[in-house]
Motif scaffolding. Structure first.
Motif, PDB file in Angstrom:
ATOM      1  N   SER A  28      -4.874 -12.696  -5.313  1.00  0.00           N
ATOM      2  CA  SER A  28      -5.847 -11.889  -4.577  1.00  0.00           C
ATOM      3  C   SER A  28      -5.100 -10.743  -3.914  1.00  0.00           C
ATOM      4  CB  SER A  28      -6.550 -12.764  -3.521  1.00  0.00           C
ATOM      5  OG  SER A  28      -7.405 -11.994  -2.706  1.00  0.00           O
ATOM      6  N   ILE A  29      -5.519  -9.507  -4.198  1.00  0.00           N
ATOM      7  CA  ILE A  29      -4.754  -8.343  -3.735  1.00  0.00           C
ATOM      8  C   ILE A  29      -5.687  -7.305  -3.113  1.00  0.00           C
ATOM      9  CG2 ILE A  29      -3.303  -6.411  -4.483  1.00  0.00           C
ATOM     10  CD1 ILE A  29      -2.166  -8.257  -6.628  1.00  0.00           C
ATOM     11  N   THR A  30      -5.293  -6.826  -1.940  1.00  0.00           N
ATOM     12  CA  THR A  30      -6.024  -5.739  -1.299  1.00  0.00           C
ATOM     13  C   THR A  30      -5.379  -4.407  -1.668  1.00  0.00           C
ATOM     14  OG1 THR A  30      -4.693  -5.873   0.723  1.00  0.00           O
ATOM     15  CG2 THR A  30      -6.698  -7.184   0.648  1.00  0.00           C
ATOM     16  N   ILE A  31      -6.222  -3.394  -1.749  1.00  0.00           N
ATOM     17  CA  ILE A  31      -5.763  -2.044  -2.103  1.00  0.00           C
ATOM     18  C   ILE A  31      -6.193  -1.108  -0.977  1.00  0.00           C
ATOM     19  CG2 ILE A  31      -5.823  -0.221  -3.837  1.00  0.00           C
ATOM     20  CD1 ILE A  31      -6.952  -2.377  -5.795  1.00  0.00           C
ATOM     21  N   PRO A  32      -5.256  -0.475  -0.281  1.00  0.00           N
ATOM     22  CA  PRO A  32      -5.645   0.412   0.825  1.00  0.00           C
ATOM     23  C   PRO A  32      -6.472   1.589   0.322  1.00  0.00           C
ATOM     24  CG  PRO A  32      -3.313   0.671   0.301  1.00  0.00           C
ATOM     25  CD  PRO A  32      -3.799  -0.507  -0.493  1.00  0.00           C
ATOM     26  N   GLU A  33      -7.373   2.044   1.182  1.00  0.00           N
ATOM     27  CA  GLU A  33      -8.291   3.119   0.813  1.00  0.00           C
ATOM     28  C   GLU A  33      -8.133   4.314   1.748  1.00  0.00           C
ATOM     29  OE1 GLU A  33     -12.341   1.811   0.397  1.00  0.00           O
ATOM     30  OE2 GLU A  33     -11.734  -0.097  -0.480  1.00  0.00           O
ATOM     31  N   ARG A  46     -10.490   5.319   8.538  1.00  0.00           N
ATOM     32  CA  ARG A  46      -9.868   4.354   7.619  1.00  0.00           C
ATOM     33  C   ARG A  46      -8.375   4.170   7.886  1.00  0.00           C
ATOM     34  NH1 ARG A  46     -12.685   2.413   3.254  1.00  0.00           N
ATOM     35  NH2 ARG A  46     -14.675   3.441   2.797  1.00  0.00           N
ATOM     36  N   GLN A  47      -7.739   5.186   8.420  1.00  0.00           N
ATOM     37  CA  GLN A  47      -6.311   5.068   8.690  1.00  0.00           C
ATOM     38  C   GLN A  47      -6.009   3.997   9.735  1.00  0.00           C
ATOM     39  OE1 GLN A  47      -4.008   8.885   8.830  1.00  0.00           O
ATOM     40  NE2 GLN A  47      -6.030   9.826   8.691  1.00  0.00           N
ATOM     41  N   PHE A  48      -6.955   3.737  10.613  1.00  0.00           N
ATOM     42  CA  PHE A  48      -6.759   2.703  11.632  1.00  0.00           C
ATOM     43  C   PHE A  48      -6.869   1.299  11.050  1.00  0.00           C
ATOM     44  CE2 PHE A  48      -8.115   6.380  14.145  1.00  0.00           C
ATOM     45  CZ  PHE A  48      -7.204   6.352  15.195  1.00  0.00           C
ATOM     46  N   TYR A  49      -7.452   1.185   9.852  1.00  0.00           N
ATOM     47  CA  TYR A  49      -7.713  -0.136   9.275  1.00  0.00           C
ATOM     48  C   TYR A  49      -6.641  -0.602   8.303  1.00  0.00           C
ATOM     49  CZ  TYR A  49     -12.428   0.907  11.010  1.00  0.00           C
ATOM     50  OH  TYR A  49     -13.504   1.234  11.788  1.00  0.00           O
ATOM     51  N   ILE A  57      -4.995  -4.193   8.295  1.00  0.00           N
ATOM     52  CA  ILE A  57      -5.783  -5.106   9.136  1.00  0.00           C
ATOM     53  C   ILE A  57      -6.538  -6.052   8.208  1.00  0.00           C
ATOM     54  CG2 ILE A  57      -7.504  -5.309  10.955  1.00  0.00           C
ATOM     55  CD1 ILE A  57      -4.930  -3.831  11.756  1.00  0.00           C
ATOM     56  N   SER A  58      -6.118  -7.309   8.171  1.00  0.00           N
ATOM     57  CA  SER A  58      -6.606  -8.245   7.152  1.00  0.00           C
ATOM     58  C   SER A  58      -8.095  -8.523   7.275  1.00  0.00           C
ATOM     59  CB  SER A  58      -5.820  -9.558   7.229  1.00  0.00           C
ATOM     60  OG  SER A  58      -5.972 -10.164   8.504  1.00  0.00           O
ATOM     61  N   TRP A  59      -8.646  -8.501   8.495  1.00  0.00           N
ATOM     62  CA  TRP A  59     -10.060  -8.839   8.633  1.00  0.00           C
ATOM     63  C   TRP A  59     -10.984  -7.633   8.405  1.00  0.00           C
ATOM     64  CZ3 TRP A  59     -12.403  -6.256  12.666  1.00  0.00           C
ATOM     65  CH2 TRP A  59     -11.595  -5.864  13.744  1.00  0.00           C
ATOM     66  N   VAL A  60     -10.382  -6.473   8.164  1.00  0.00           N
ATOM     67  CA  VAL A  60     -11.178  -5.289   7.796  1.00  0.00           C
ATOM     68  C   VAL A  60     -11.086  -5.035   6.296  1.00  0.00           C
ATOM     69  CG1 VAL A  60     -11.510  -2.810   8.107  1.00  0.00           C
ATOM     70  CG2 VAL A  60     -10.884  -4.249  10.065  1.00  0.00           C
ATOM     71  N   LYS A 119      -1.858 -10.488  -1.057  1.00  0.00           N
ATOM     72  CA  LYS A 119      -0.888  -9.421  -0.853  1.00  0.00           C
ATOM     73  C   LYS A 119      -1.601  -8.073  -0.894  1.00  0.00           C
ATOM     74  CE  LYS A 119       3.060 -11.717  -0.690  1.00  0.00           C
ATOM     75  NZ  LYS A 119       4.014 -11.617   0.438  1.00  0.00           N
ATOM     76  N   SER A 120      -0.912  -7.058  -0.400  1.00  0.00           N
ATOM     77  CA  SER A 120      -1.427  -5.695  -0.448  1.00  0.00           C
ATOM     78  C   SER A 120      -0.416  -4.805  -1.159  1.00  0.00           C
ATOM     79  CB  SER A 120      -1.683  -5.170   0.962  1.00  0.00           C
ATOM     80  OG  SER A 120      -2.193  -3.848   0.930  1.00  0.00           O
ATOM     81  N   ILE A 121      -0.911  -3.779  -1.827  1.00  0.00           N
ATOM     82  CA  ILE A 121      -0.028  -2.807  -2.472  1.00  0.00           C
ATOM     83  C   ILE A 121      -0.031  -1.518  -1.650  1.00  0.00           C
ATOM     84  CG2 ILE A 121      -0.416  -3.795  -4.753  1.00  0.00           C
ATOM     85  CD1 ILE A 121      -2.269  -1.375  -5.321  1.00  0.00           C
ATOM     86  N   ASN A 122       0.826  -0.588  -2.024  1.00  0.00           N
ATOM     87  CA  ASN A 122       0.900   0.693  -1.320  1.00  0.00           C
ATOM     88  C   ASN A 122       0.066   1.783  -1.986  1.00  0.00           C
ATOM     89  OD1 ASN A 122       2.705  -0.208   0.717  1.00  0.00           O
ATOM     90  ND2 ASN A 122       4.426   0.017  -0.702  1.00  0.00           N
ATOM     91  N   SER A 123      -0.140   1.676  -3.298  1.00  0.00           N
ATOM     92  CA  SER A 123      -0.940   2.679  -4.002  1.00  0.00           C
ATOM     93  C   SER A 123      -2.364   2.684  -3.476  1.00  0.00           C
ATOM     94  CB  SER A 123      -0.930   2.398  -5.503  1.00  0.00           C
ATOM     95  OG  SER A 123       0.370   2.546  -6.029  1.00  0.00           O
ATOM     96  N   LEU A 124      -2.958   3.863  -3.436  1.00  0.00           N
ATOM     97  CA  LEU A 124      -4.245   4.048  -2.772  1.00  0.00           C
ATOM     98  C   LEU A 124      -5.429   4.124  -3.728  1.00  0.00           C
ATOM     99  CD1 LEU A 124      -3.277   6.859  -0.234  1.00  0.00           C
ATOM    100  CD2 LEU A 124      -3.696   4.463   0.331  1.00  0.00           C
ATOM    101  N   ILE A 125      -6.583   3.686  -3.225  1.00  0.00           N
ATOM    102  CA  ILE A 125      -7.879   4.074  -3.770  1.00  0.00           C
ATOM    103  C   ILE A 125      -8.414   5.201  -2.897  1.00  0.00           C
ATOM    104  CG2 ILE A 125     -10.306   3.397  -3.940  1.00  0.00           C
ATOM    105  CD1 ILE A 125      -9.445   0.683  -4.900  1.00  0.00           C
TER     106      ILE A 125
END
Length: 280
Positions: free
Chosen positions: A114-119, A135-138, A141-144, A184-190
């Motif tokens: 399971s992977i989150t992708i920053p936006e 969005r930069q504040f989030y 933040i795992s619960w956002v 986990k989260s990656i650094n590449s953006l959506i």
């Protein structure tokens, strides 16, 4: 089209659409430009009345009709997909070039499913700039942030989206995934295209989601749901990043003012949902 490397795991990118003609071409072009090449695109359309179908079929033959909301569309896309991994995105999103590559590598290297992708948001109006700043504040933040990239194995185990949820369904799935897998989260953006978003359009969206949030609050087992809907928790996030807050003070204050109106609109929608059985 893709020059596929069949030695790589197949990734199915599933996109629900509805009158998405304004955004869908840029979304699909960004998928074709991915550095990772073993991808299938599946579009599940909720009976659009614009040119969504014509544009989409220039990029993929996997165009299907299904409604009534995103959860049902995404679930249908998952059922007919073939990938070892699935990535759920929206039609107004653009993937930077290494998103899928980084998701697959992270999953394989860290044994996570399971992977989150920053936006990051962008658009043409002041309202869109405020959303981009918000969005930069989030980030981190795992619960956002909710996961968008999953292994098929995990989704076969925990199930996919709850079709009773129109608002919060991504948070619900992401929470259930986190109970069974590393996240986990990656650094590449959506990049999220807010387009010509206006203050009124934004409030209408929040009112609609407020009407639909009751099923998430009452039916989801997520321990994060009260954090996610609590106004003070959101404001606290902004204050925890003072450097970012004071770097753009006008945008930061505007975000807080907008948030107040959003919560009023969402709260009104939530209260009115008790009068309509279809909202639960």
């Amino acid at each position: 089209m893709f020059k596929k490397n069949l030695n790589l795991p197949l990734v199915s990118i599933i996109i629900p659409t509805y009158n998405s003609g304004k955004f869908i071409e840029n979304c699909l072009l960004s998928i074709l430009k991915q550095s990772y090449t073993n991808i299938e695109i599946i579009i599940v359309d909720n009976f659009s009345t614009d040119n969504t179908k014509n544009i989409s079929q220039n990029f993929t033959n996997n165009f299907f009709l299904k409604g009534p909301e995103r959860s049902a569309q995404r679930n249908f896309g998952f059922e007919i997909s073939n990938g070892s991994y699935v990535c759920f995105i929206d039609s107004d999103m653009v993937l930077t070039s290494n998103v899928i590559r980084d998701c697959v590598n992270t999953s394989l290297n860290f044994n996570c499913e399971s992977i989150t992708i920053p936006e990051k948001s962008y658009g043409n109006t002041f309202m869109a700039k405020c959303k981009s700043h918000e969005r930069q504040f989030y980030v981190g933040i795992s619960w956002v942030e909710a996961s968008r990239f999953y292994s098929r194995k995990l989704l076969n185990k925990i199930g996919v989206f709850n079709v009773d949820m129109v608002s919060g369904e991504d948070w619900d799935l992401s929470y259930r995934a986190g109970l069974s897998s590393k996240v986990k989260s990656i650094n590449s953006l959506i990049l999220h295209n807010e387009g010509d978003l206006t203050f009124i359009d934004n409030l209408k969206k929040k009112f609609y989601y407020g009407k639909k949030i009751r099923s998430y609050l009452f039916k989801s087992e997520s321990k994060n749901k009260l954090l996610q809907v609590n106004f003070l928790n959101r404001i606290t996030l902004y204050l925890k990043k003072p450097k970012l807050f004071f770097m753009h003070p006008i945008l930061s204050l505007s975000v807080i003012i907008i948030k107040v109106f959003e919560y009023v609109a969402g709260g009104l929608g939530f209260m009115l949902s008790f009068l309509d059985k279809n909202d639960y």
